[in-house]
Design an enzyme around this catalytic site. Structure first.
Site, mmCIF file in Angstrom:
data_model
loop_
_atom_site.group_PDB
_atom_site.id
_atom_site.type_symbol
_atom_site.label_atom_id
_atom_site.label_comp_id
_atom_site.label_asym_id
_atom_site.label_seq_id
_atom_site.Cartn_x
_atom_site.Cartn_y
_atom_site.Cartn_z
ATOM 1 N N ARG A 73 0.812 -1.221 0.000
ATOM 2 C CA ARG A 73 0.000 0.000 0.000
ATOM 3 C C ARG A 73 0.847 1.274 0.000
ATOM 4 O O ARG A 73 0.292 2.372 -0.068
ATOM 5 C CB ARG A 73 -0.976 -0.005 1.178
ATOM 6 C CG ARG A 73 -2.083 -1.029 0.984
ATOM 7 C CD ARG A 73 -3.260 -0.880 1.935
ATOM 8 N NE ARG A 73 -3.041 -0.063 3.099
ATOM 9 C CZ ARG A 73 -2.938 -0.510 4.355
ATOM 10 N NH1 ARG A 73 -3.027 -1.789 4.609
ATOM 11 N NH2 ARG A 73 -2.745 0.319 5.353
ATOM 12 N N ASN A 74 2.170 1.138 0.057
ATOM 13 C CA ASN A 74 3.027 2.305 -0.041
ATOM 14 C C ASN A 74 2.974 2.799 -1.492
ATOM 15 O O ASN A 74 3.127 2.010 -2.419
ATOM 16 C CB ASN A 74 4.460 1.959 0.372
ATOM 17 C CG ASN A 74 5.314 3.196 0.537
ATOM 18 O OD1 ASN A 74 5.478 3.981 -0.387
ATOM 19 N ND2 ASN A 74 5.868 3.364 1.730
ATOM 20 N N ALA A 75 2.784 4.082 -1.685
ATOM 21 C CA ALA A 75 2.592 4.647 -3.024
ATOM 22 C C ALA A 75 3.900 4.910 -3.774
ATOM 23 O O ALA A 75 3.866 5.323 -4.931
ATOM 24 C CB ALA A 75 1.801 5.945 -2.920
ATOM 25 N N THR B 209 4.997 8.746 1.159
ATOM 26 C CA THR B 209 4.294 7.739 0.359
ATOM 27 C C THR B 209 3.767 6.601 1.225
ATOM 28 O O THR B 209 3.116 5.697 0.725
ATOM 29 C CB THR B 209 5.223 7.152 -0.720
ATOM 30 O OG1 THR B 209 6.343 6.525 -0.085
ATOM 31 C CG2 THR B 209 5.699 8.231 -1.686
#
Length: 166
Positions: free
Chosen positions: A39-41, A144
């Site tokens: 889920r880190n962008a 992020t």
């Protein structure tokens, strides 16, 4: 509470830009990869900006960053922390990475971008005093991390586009 250590830098000798995180989270440490939490962008943003998206194998993503003149590292070499959150880092346990050595080996780096406020604060506190007379352009970008999901993706992408500006 455990002692955690960051990864070595990912940098080509001709790097011009350095992106700095604080300390890899648990998912990244387990995977041995920067920004491994799904889920880190970070990798989604790198995909949109550089074609280094999460669908590519990790080594190919790193190669694309390096080909674009972008280096990747963390400010903190090691620290004590429980869990993954930056807020859980024990402040007096922080030991910074060797940035004097890094900048000596990568003299073309002129711009430093921080992935969030904790990376910036630790750099300014633990690193910058040891780099007198630095002429680096330094800028904090929105984190992020999935812990900072309140900011819309489009806003983060727009802010992060400075890394590819000439």
């Amino acid at each position: 509470m455990s002692q955690v250590s960051s990864f070595p830098p990912v940098a080509a000798p001709d790097a011009r830009v350095l992106i700095l995180g604080s300390m890899p989270g648990e998912a990244s440490l387990r995977a041995g990869q920067y920004y491994a939490h799904q889920r880190n962008a970070f990798w989604r943003i790198m995909g949109d900006l550089l074609g280094a998206g999460p669908a590519l194998p990790y080594a190919d993503r790193l190669a694309r960053l390096q080909a674009a003149g972008i280096a990747l590292w963390d400010v903190i070499a090691d620290c004590r922390r429980s869990g993954s959150l930056d807020a859980a880092i024990v402040k007096d346990s922080v030991r910074a990475n060797d940035f004097g050595g890094f900048f000596a080996a990568h003299p073309g780096v002129e711009r430093v971008y921080f992935n969030g406020g904790v990376a910036e604060a630790n750099f300014r506190r633990h690193v910058l005093p040891g780099l007198p007379g630095t002429t680096l352009h330094m800028q904090r970008l929105p984190s992020t991390s999935p812990a900072h999901a309140a900011r819309p993706y489009a806003e983060k992408l727009a802010a992060w586009s400075v890394i590819v500006a000439k």
